[in-house]
Design an enzyme around this catalytic site. Sequence first.
Site, mmCIF file in Angstrom:
data_model
loop_
_atom_site.group_PDB
_atom_site.id
_atom_site.type_symbol
_atom_site.label_atom_id
_atom_site.label_comp_id
_atom_site.label_asym_id
_atom_site.label_seq_id
_atom_site.Cartn_x
_atom_site.Cartn_y
_atom_site.Cartn_z
ATOM 1 N N GLN A 10 -5.675 -12.174 6.407
ATOM 2 C CA GLN A 10 -6.049 -11.466 7.524
ATOM 3 C C GLN A 10 -7.235 -10.499 7.285
ATOM 4 O O GLN A 10 -7.359 -9.854 6.257
ATOM 5 C CB GLN A 10 -4.836 -10.350 7.173
ATOM 6 C CG GLN A 10 -4.970 -9.022 8.629
ATOM 7 C CD GLN A 10 -3.793 -8.343 8.178
ATOM 8 O OE1 GLN A 10 -3.487 -7.785 7.067
ATOM 9 N NE2 GLN A 10 -3.423 -7.841 9.233
ATOM 10 N N GLY A 11 -8.275 -10.748 8.332
ATOM 11 C CA GLY A 11 -9.811 -10.001 8.046
ATOM 12 C C GLY A 11 -9.611 -8.463 8.753
ATOM 13 O O GLY A 11 -10.265 -8.889 9.814
ATOM 14 N N TYR A 12 -9.049 -7.632 8.597
ATOM 15 C CA TYR A 12 -9.087 -6.464 9.332
ATOM 16 C C TYR A 12 -9.917 -5.485 8.680
ATOM 17 O O TYR A 12 -10.814 -4.978 9.254
ATOM 18 C CB TYR A 12 -7.647 -5.840 9.601
ATOM 19 C CG TYR A 12 -6.704 -6.469 10.457
ATOM 20 C CD1 TYR A 12 -7.155 -7.711 11.268
ATOM 21 C CD2 TYR A 12 -5.549 -5.810 10.983
ATOM 22 C CE1 TYR A 12 -6.264 -8.295 12.375
ATOM 23 C CE2 TYR A 12 -4.611 -6.574 11.969
ATOM 24 C CZ TYR A 12 -5.181 -7.605 12.612
ATOM 25 O OH TYR A 12 -4.235 -8.068 13.230
ATOM 26 N N SER A 13 -9.261 -5.084 7.375
ATOM 27 C CA SER A 13 -9.905 -3.869 6.689
ATOM 28 C C SER A 13 -11.335 -4.204 6.344
ATOM 29 O O SER A 13 -11.704 -5.061 6.070
ATOM 30 C CB SER A 13 -9.198 -3.393 5.390
ATOM 31 O OG SER A 13 -7.786 -3.310 5.787
ATOM 32 N N GLU A 16 6.906 -5.937 11.316
ATOM 33 C CA GLU A 16 6.773 -5.734 10.144
ATOM 34 C C GLU A 16 7.131 -4.331 9.573
ATOM 35 O O GLU A 16 7.440 -4.221 8.591
ATOM 36 C CB GLU A 16 5.295 -6.013 9.785
ATOM 37 C CG GLU A 16 4.306 -4.871 10.041
ATOM 38 C CD GLU A 16 2.960 -4.971 9.479
ATOM 39 O OE1 GLU A 16 2.488 -5.971 9.208
ATOM 40 O OE2 GLU A 16 2.318 -4.082 9.521
ATOM 41 N N ASN A 71 0.815 6.022 3.470
ATOM 42 C CA ASN A 71 2.060 7.220 3.775
ATOM 43 C C ASN A 71 1.642 8.327 4.519
ATOM 44 O O ASN A 71 2.119 9.006 5.160
ATOM 45 C CB ASN A 71 2.841 7.315 2.412
ATOM 46 C CG ASN A 71 3.813 6.043 2.253
ATOM 47 O OD1 ASN A 71 3.574 5.198 2.787
ATOM 48 N ND2 ASN A 71 4.621 6.651 1.160
ATOM 49 N N GLU A 72 0.262 8.858 4.159
ATOM 50 C CA GLU A 72 -0.268 9.791 4.977
ATOM 51 C C GLU A 72 -0.135 9.616 6.433
ATOM 52 O O GLU A 72 -0.005 10.528 7.132
ATOM 53 C CB GLU A 72 -1.599 10.075 4.284
ATOM 54 C CG GLU A 72 -1.771 10.770 2.860
ATOM 55 C CD GLU A 72 -1.425 9.659 1.825
ATOM 56 O OE1 GLU A 72 -1.576 8.463 2.217
ATOM 57 O OE2 GLU A 72 -1.065 9.841 0.690
HETATM 58 C C1 LIG Z 1 -1.903 -4.733 -1.592
HETATM 59 C C2 LIG Z 1 -2.579 -4.470 -0.530
HETATM 60 C C3 LIG Z 1 -2.827 -5.631 0.491
HETATM 61 C C4 LIG Z 1 -3.810 -5.612 1.505
HETATM 62 N N1 LIG Z 1 -3.838 -6.623 2.196
HETATM 63 C C5 LIG Z 1 -4.775 -6.708 3.492
HETATM 64 C C6 LIG Z 1 -5.027 -7.759 4.163
HETATM 65 O O1 LIG Z 1 -4.598 -8.798 3.739
HETATM 66 N N2 LIG Z 1 -6.095 -7.789 4.997
HETATM 67 C C7 LIG Z 1 -6.472 -6.441 5.330
HETATM 68 O O2 LIG Z 1 -7.209 -6.503 6.543
HETATM 69 N N3 LIG Z 1 -6.344 -5.308 4.761
HETATM 70 C C8 LIG Z 1 -5.453 -5.036 3.740
HETATM 71 N N4 LIG Z 1 -5.066 -4.114 3.123
HETATM 72 C C9 LIG Z 1 -5.617 -2.999 3.427
HETATM 73 C C10 LIG Z 1 -5.084 -1.776 3.932
HETATM 74 O O3 LIG Z 1 -4.646 -2.078 5.160
HETATM 75 C C11 LIG Z 1 -5.997 -0.594 3.702
HETATM 76 O O4 LIG Z 1 -5.960 -0.411 2.238
HETATM 77 C C12 LIG Z 1 -5.256 0.456 4.506
HETATM 78 O O5 LIG Z 1 -5.448 0.326 5.841
HETATM 79 C C13 LIG Z 1 -5.792 2.055 4.000
HETATM 80 O O6 LIG Z 1 -7.182 1.936 4.107
HETATM 81 P P1 LIG Z 1 -8.288 2.144 2.964
HETATM 82 O O7 LIG Z 1 -7.963 1.347 1.760
HETATM 83 O O8 LIG Z 1 -9.681 1.982 3.459
HETATM 84 O O9 LIG Z 1 -8.001 3.798 2.699
HETATM 85 P P2 LIG Z 1 -8.608 4.982 3.560
HETATM 86 O O10 LIG Z 1 -8.170 4.769 5.129
HETATM 87 O O11 LIG Z 1 -10.002 5.291 3.258
HETATM 88 O O12 LIG Z 1 -7.747 6.158 3.060
HETATM 89 C C14 LIG Z 1 -7.964 6.842 1.821
HETATM 90 C C15 LIG Z 1 -6.924 7.820 1.638
HETATM 91 O O13 LIG Z 1 -7.090 9.061 2.484
HETATM 92 C C16 LIG Z 1 -6.029 8.872 3.409
HETATM 93 N N5 LIG Z 1 -6.239 9.091 4.861
HETATM 94 C C17 LIG Z 1 -7.109 8.266 5.618
HETATM 95 N N6 LIG Z 1 -6.994 8.754 6.806
HETATM 96 C C18 LIG Z 1 -6.382 9.941 6.824
HETATM 97 C C19 LIG Z 1 -5.984 10.873 7.810
HETATM 98 N N7 LIG Z 1 -6.107 10.593 9.294
HETATM 99 N N8 LIG Z 1 -4.764 11.802 7.713
HETATM 100 C C20 LIG Z 1 -4.425 11.848 6.415
HETATM 101 N N9 LIG Z 1 -4.634 11.090 5.459
HETATM 102 C C21 LIG Z 1 -5.742 9.825 5.482
HETATM 103 C C22 LIG Z 1 -5.243 7.703 3.350
HETATM 104 O O14 LIG Z 1 -3.772 7.812 3.285
HETATM 105 C C23 LIG Z 1 -5.461 7.415 1.772
HETATM 106 O O15 LIG Z 1 -4.847 7.950 0.848
HETATM 107 C C24 LIG Z 1 -4.410 -4.370 1.773
HETATM 108 C C25 LIG Z 1 -4.189 -3.143 0.925
HETATM 109 C C26 LIG Z 1 -3.300 -3.268 -0.084
HETATM 110 C C27 LIG Z 1 -3.033 -2.059 -1.192
#
Ligand SMILES: Cc1cc2nc3c(=O)[nH]c(=O)nc-3n(C[C@H](O)[C@H](O)[C@H](O)COP(=O)(O)OP(=O)(O)OC[C@H]3O[C@@H](n4cnc5c(N)ncnc54)[C@H](O)[C@@H]3O)c2cc1C
Length: 387
Positions: free
Chosen positions: A128-131, A246, A371-372
Amino acid sequence: MNAEDSPDWNALPDEDFRQRIRSYLEAHYPDQFRYPSRRLFWHEIGFWYRRMSEIGWIAPNWPREHGGMGLDPAKLLIFYEEHERWGVSRFADMGILMVGPLLIGHGTPEQRRQWLPKILSCEHLWCQGYSEPNAGSDLAGLRTEAVRDGGEYVINGQKIWTTLATDANHIFVLARTDRDAKKQAGISFFLVPMQQPGIRVRPIRDVAGHSELCEVFLENVRVPAANLVGAPNEGWRMAKALLGFERIFLGAPKYPNYALGVLARVAQARGIQDDPAFAQLFTRLRMHVEDHAACYERFVEIVKRGEPVPPDISMLKIISTESFQAIADQVIRAAGEAGQLSGMVPLGAGEVDVLGPFFRALPSTIYGGTNEIQRNVLAREVLKLPT
Ligand SMILES: Cc1cc2nc3c(=O)[nH]c(=O)nc-3n(C[C@H](O)[C@H](O)[C@H](O)COP(=O)(O)OP(=O)(O)OC[C@H]3O[C@@H](n4cnc5c(N)ncnc54)[C@H](O)[C@@H]3O)c2cc1C
């Protein structure tokens, strides 16, 4: 077995169905792969999913006419619950979980003919290429771009945290196709083969020393326009359509239950299970997990009735993952000195993976919507607080 020739699973009483799945897993799924402390790679667990493909169980969530088991929501929950209960490892299953349902719902007949059979046979493994580095919670801020060039799109950008990208030979990518549109409005959904020039995968070593997460770099990657799913700039709608089921799995009590089992094993091995302080702690954690299970059941009933899941389902994920982390912490404490060792650790008469629950619990509050963000959803949509 061709899935179309498989029994009408939905006609079975729930308990009979549960028993069929349970007996099969208990008889055939190898013990050494139960509850692995990390996602297993295809070279380790592929044999199992090839077998699932052969017996027609690879796509429980797809309709029978497309080669799936066609399970209704109640049976599907049971199917997954039994897999979780037995600690069956997942694989690079995004083709089954996301690409298939998306194509069945929004793809063209030609796309379905081209892609679905190879997902069912496990020839195509998807990630999955989202993030992206600056687009996680705020996914709509993604910068990967796809520009139309004749009958093709040319994609440039970077993805991150892509689970098992080293196993996958295909990736589905959200990319910006209209820079001028409002954030969510200018995104499209692409199916991208990975073995072509311009794609580079770099594994990321995590705190546990595992490398199941990756970075994926896309440099002038050409894909046929026919690989765009839905209409151009409709990718956000496509991605949202995939979020439904999910959310209940992420909130199931399976992981806290599993951690509680490990805690009990550790206590037994160290002979502290009857210590009053430990017994009190264990009872408190257990009561919490029971409360959580009761809350989960309320949402299960909603899913079984085929009703849309309400926004307060966000609380399930919060309860589940935070309770998982709390119990995983206690496993480490209960293990004493062994709590600092990773892998299978000799404890009492046997061996326990003491840090396993910890390493699995750590990222659980991040993936699937942090969780946030879930708390924000609760504040906005359930409590109607000003945000
Ligand atoms: C084990 C694992 C597997 C994953 N697999 C995939 C995958 O296969 N494909 C894919 O595309 N992605 C994947 N991800 C990525 C995942 O979707 C992102 O890590 C997630 O969406 C959070 O984005 P970020 O890491 O950029 O953190 P950020 O969005 O930068 O957040 C950093 C911190 O800020 C907080 N924060 C951000 N915005 C807010 C807000 N508006 N209000 C309050 N707090 C906030 C967050 O809660 C977090 O604590 C995976 C992540 C993990 C941990």
